[in-house]
Design an enzyme around this catalytic site. Structure first.
Site, PDB file in Angstrom:
ATOM      1  N   GLU A   1       0.834  -1.198   0.000  1.00  0.00           N
ATOM      2  CA  GLU A   1       0.000   0.000   0.000  1.00  0.00           C
ATOM      3  C   GLU A   1       0.866   1.244   0.000  1.00  0.00           C
ATOM      4  OE1 GLU A   1      -3.859  -1.860   2.303  1.00  0.00           O
ATOM      5  OE2 GLU A   1      -2.302  -0.961   3.519  1.00  0.00           O
TER       6      GLU A   1
ATOM      7  N   CYS B   1       3.555   8.603   0.754  1.00  0.00           N
ATOM      8  CA  CYS B   1       4.112   7.695   1.754  1.00  0.00           C
ATOM      9  C   CYS B   1       4.206   6.328   1.083  1.00  0.00           C
ATOM     10  CB  CYS B   1       3.185   7.668   2.963  1.00  0.00           C
ATOM     11  SG  CYS B   1       3.642   6.431   4.183  1.00  0.00           S
TER      12      CYS B   1
ATOM     13  N   CYS C   1       6.935  -6.730   6.748  1.00  0.00           N
ATOM     14  CA  CYS C   1       8.050  -6.017   7.389  1.00  0.00           C
ATOM     15  C   CYS C   1       8.968  -7.003   8.093  1.00  0.00           C
ATOM     16  CB  CYS C   1       7.513  -5.002   8.396  1.00  0.00           C
ATOM     17  SG  CYS C   1       8.810  -3.933   9.070  1.00  0.00           S
TER      18      CYS C   1
ATOM     19  N   CYS D   1       7.577  -4.481  15.603  1.00  0.00           N
ATOM     20  CA  CYS D   1       7.032  -3.467  16.515  1.00  0.00           C
ATOM     21  C   CYS D   1       5.610  -3.880  16.912  1.00  0.00           C
ATOM     22  CB  CYS D   1       7.013  -2.098  15.834  1.00  0.00           C
ATOM     23  SG  CYS D   1       8.629  -1.606  15.207  1.00  0.00           S
TER      24      CYS D   1
ATOM     25  N   CYS E   1       2.352  -1.913  15.576  1.00  0.00           N
ATOM     26  CA  CYS E   1       2.215  -1.629  14.141  1.00  0.00           C
ATOM     27  C   CYS E   1       1.529  -2.792  13.415  1.00  0.00           C
ATOM     28  CB  CYS E   1       3.601  -1.383  13.538  1.00  0.00           C
ATOM     29  SG  CYS E   1       3.545  -1.067  11.768  1.00  0.00           S
TER      30      CYS E   1
ATOM     31  N   CYS F   1      -0.370   6.073   9.737  1.00  0.00           N
ATOM     32  CA  CYS F   1       0.856   5.394  10.146  1.00  0.00           C
ATOM     33  C   CYS F   1       0.538   4.127  10.913  1.00  0.00           C
ATOM     34  CB  CYS F   1       1.656   6.283  11.096  1.00  0.00           C
ATOM     35  SG  CYS F   1       2.560   7.562  10.301  1.00  0.00           S
TER      36      CYS F   1
END
Ligand code: SAH
Length: 347
Positions: free
Chosen positions: A95, A108, A115, A119, A122, A340
């Site tokens: 995305e 962005c 990933c 974290c 997230c 975010c």
């Protein structure tokens, strides 16, 4: 030649493309033409290359593929933010987001499918890393958003942040190549000063960037200046103590003279206490920096909750008391899961 054996033509440099045409008995100049179609003119297939003969287009088709991204789905937020679900040539999806404000339009972009890091706050981290994006897949996301910016806002993209899915420093070479292309006059011709790479903070790679003399900005997702707390919310950081991070950032600043931005979320019961504030103030003294306090975007019913206004004000007043520049960043595109930490291919 079978399809799987065909090479991605955009993996070739301009020189290699020129050499290819010479080897075919054609002129090197043909390489320039094709290169322009591939990057500046954003061609999705060889047939689009109208100033190249049909015979040459067929020859290219027989030898290469163009692994262009396809924007599968576009979602628009009530605040003007646009989220693209981007389909890659192998069917995977990432995305990217267009964020308009009064003064700028920011893209962005993602650097990995999923990933590498973990974290806890997230949504992308829950996907695990599937693969790194190629330079052209990163470039295409920017080009697609630039097009949308022209369409919806009548002006070009002004800024780029590597704050989408993934950890850019775990895909450093490809990210760097994409930025080279984005900033090149043969690509989008953007200034590196308008590009920010955001990392969770991998000391060795921060030093490498400094050695490479990069000209873009650096943001570090700090979230705590106390090792034990950071290790709880960002478990991978156990391998990268804050002392190493600090040292790498000092190295970065000495080489680049570019100030660092710390991204920081304040959570209830995690880092909303005095000790955490003092640790951040102390950390900010090592290297010239500014702090962006980011609004937390809840990703589930979980353990993380945005701290009170009072706690955030305590951060602001303490930082300002020590002459540290601090901004509060409101989140955008929440209603379409584009803010975010919310990028997770829900669609
Ligand atoms: N891996 C890179 C870039 C992707 S994350 C990095 O860590 O910097 C981009 C930013 O979003 C980071 O600052 C990250 O800490 C922040 N973020 C992650 N989850 C979030 C959430 N749920 N709410 C608000 N910000 C979040």
């Amino acid at each position: 030649m079978s399809i799987t054996q065909k090479k991605d033509i955009r993996a070739l440099t301009k020189e290699q493309l020129r050499d290819f045409f010479v080897a075919q008995g054609d002129k090197a100049f043909r390489g320039n033409q094709v290169y322009e179609w591939l990057w500046q003119k954003n061609a999705h297939n060889f047939n689009a290359m109208t100033n190249v003969s049909k015979q040459t287009r067929e020859m290219l088709e027989a030898n290469f593929v163009i692994n262009h991204i396809n924007v599968d789905q576009i979602q628009r937020s009530s605040d003007g933010t646009v989220k693209n679900a981007v389909r890659l040539h192998d069917g995977l999806i990432v995305e990217s987001v267009l964020i308009p404000t009064k003064t700028r339009t920011t893209a962005c972009v993602s650097s990995q499918v999923g990933c590498s890091l973990d974290c806890n706050f997230c949504a992308t981290a829950q996907l695990k890393r599937m693969r790194n994006l190629n330079p052209d897949e990163i470039y295409d996301q920017v080009a697609a958003i630039n097009k949308e910016s022209l369409l919806y806002h009548n002006h070009k993209l002004s800024n780029i942040v590597f704050m989408g899915m993934g950890e850019p420093l775990m895909n450093y070479n490809n990210v760097l190549k994409s930025i080279e292309k984005i900033t090149s006059p043969e690509g989008l011709g953007m200034s590196p000063r308008r590009i920010t790479l955001s990392t969770s903070g991998i000391p060795k790679m921060i030093k490498k960037m400094a050695d490479d003399g990069v000209k873009f900005n650096l943001a570090v997702s700090l979230h705590s200046a106390i090792d034990e707390i950071r290790a709880k919310i960002m478990p991978f950081s156990k391998n990268f103590p804050l002392e190493d991070l600090r040292e790498a950032l000092a190295y970065w600043y000495a080489k680049t003279k570019s100030i660092v931005t710390y991204e920081y979320i304040v959570w209830k019961g995690i880092n909303d206490d005095k000790k955490s504030i003092q640790a951040l103030v102390q950390f900010c003294k090592y290297v010239p920096c500014k702090v962006n306090l980011i609004e937390y975007n809840p990703i589930d019913e979980g353990e993380f909750q945005q701290a009170t206004r009072q706690a955030i004000n305590n951060y602001i007043s303490n930082l300002e008391m020590h002459d540290i520049v601090v901004n509060v960043r409101r989140s955008r595109g929440k209603d379409i899961d584009a803010a975010c930490g919310q990028l997770a291919n829900k669609s």
